[in-house]
Design a protein around this motif. Structure first.
Motif, PDB file in Angstrom:
ATOM      1  N   TRP A  22       0.870  -1.185   0.000  1.00 12.80           N
ATOM      2  CA  TRP A  22       0.000   0.000   0.000  1.00 12.80           C
ATOM      3  C   TRP A  22       0.898   1.223   0.000  1.00 12.80           C
ATOM      4  N   LEU A  24       0.636   5.486  -0.752  1.00  6.93           N
ATOM      5  CA  LEU A  24      -0.012   6.743  -1.119  1.00  6.93           C
ATOM      6  C   LEU A  24       0.994   7.868  -0.943  1.00  6.93           C
ATOM      7  N   SER A  31      -0.309   9.379  -7.833  1.00  6.84           N
ATOM      8  CA  SER A  31      -1.120   9.065  -6.665  1.00  6.84           C
ATOM      9  C   SER A  31      -2.232  10.100  -6.487  1.00  6.84           C
ATOM     10  N   ASP A  41      -3.632   4.460  -4.747  1.00  5.78           N
ATOM     11  CA  ASP A  41      -2.565   3.565  -4.305  1.00  5.78           C
ATOM     12  C   ASP A  41      -1.570   3.382  -5.451  1.00  5.78           C
ATOM     13  N   ASP A  48      -7.254   2.241  -2.840  1.00  2.00           N
ATOM     14  CA  ASP A  48      -7.446   3.667  -3.049  1.00  2.00           C
ATOM     15  C   ASP A  48      -8.389   4.242  -1.994  1.00  2.00           C
TER      16      ASP A  48
END
Length: 261
Positions: A22, A24, A31, A41, A48
């Motif tokens: 994961w 971000l 992103s 993600d 997401d």
């Protein structure tokens, strides 16, 4: 410049990639493009997040700051005390649902700037809450101690906290590397180990889990019980392994210049 030196510099400029599930990054235009309702993600897992609770603009949406793709300390999402990120799908049985359960080793890494909060705790991650598909919670406790805390919700208790007070204001890398099977788990603050603890939530799962949401700056139990932030969030990373001290430090060194640390 020798090839060896080039290889060393390239390695030093890369975050730890194995087991990354994961990722971000508010400063990466892949992103977040600078507009829209989804924080994407960067892995292929599609974990997401909505800005807010859905794909409609609302007062619950965190605010993007900076320039899309800027990759500096100026790119982040800010919280006004009533904002939340909610994962688009429940992802039942997948990595984000298993964090803190089923003997799942995991690491959560946040690059965050804590702000004042009108309350006691700021939520960094939840995937369920005690009494209704209990899950795991990662928080910042804005009380006398000002510590990072972990909460095993099936146990309905705080199970660990870091050692050092974290004052509001200023960017920090905050990491929890854990496995709740009675083995040693570790908090890291700005690249250094900052407290160990143990807890046992081994084998725990809940059939009603799929109805619960993964949330940042909020928790879910029969609706929305919000624990809000007043701060800034730039990067979130999740691994399905307990990162080592060297791996956490590597990630810190990659991004510290961006946040003037």
């Amino acid at each position: 410049m020798t090839n060896i030196r080039r290889m060393m510099m390239a390695s030093a400029a890369s975050i730890h990639q194995p087991n990354l599930q994961w990722h971000l990054d508010a400063g990466d235009s892949a992103s977040y493009s600078g507009s829209g309702q989804i924080w994407y993600d960067l892995t292929s897992n599609d974990f997401d997040l909505y800005l807010g609770r859905n794909d409609s603009v609302s007062s619950d949406d965190p605010t993007f700051n900076g320039s899309a793709g800027g990759k500096s300390g100026s790119e982040y999402f800010s919280f006004d005390g009533g904002d939340v990120f909610e994962m688009i799908n429940a992802h039942s049985g997948e990595y984000v649902r298993k964090i803190g359960r089923e003997d799942q080793p995991f690491t959560l890494e946040y690059w965050i700037y804590f702000g004042h909060i009108d309350g006691t705790i700021q939520s960094l991650f939840t995937n369920g809450y005690a009494g209704n598909a209990p899950g795991f919670g990662f928080y910042y406790d804005y009380t006398t101690d000002k510590r990072l805390i972990a909460s095993a919700m099936q146990l309905d208790q705080l199970v660990g906290e870091n050692d050092t007070d974290i004052e509001i204001g200023g960017w920090h890398q905050c990491v929890i590397a854990a496995q709740l099977n009675d083995s040693t788990s570790t908090f890291y603050l700005d690249g250094a180990a900052d407290g160990t603890w143990t807890a046992d939530q081994a084998g725990y799962w809940e059939s009603g889990d799929s109805s619960q949401k993964v949330m940042i700056s909020g928790r879910c139990c029969d609706g929305y019980l919000m624990i809000h932030n007043l701060g800034r969030l730039a990067i979130v990373r999740g691994y399905d392994a307990k990162l080592t001290a060297a791996q956490v430090l590597n990630n810190f060194n990659v991004d510290r210049g961006r946040f003037s640390l």
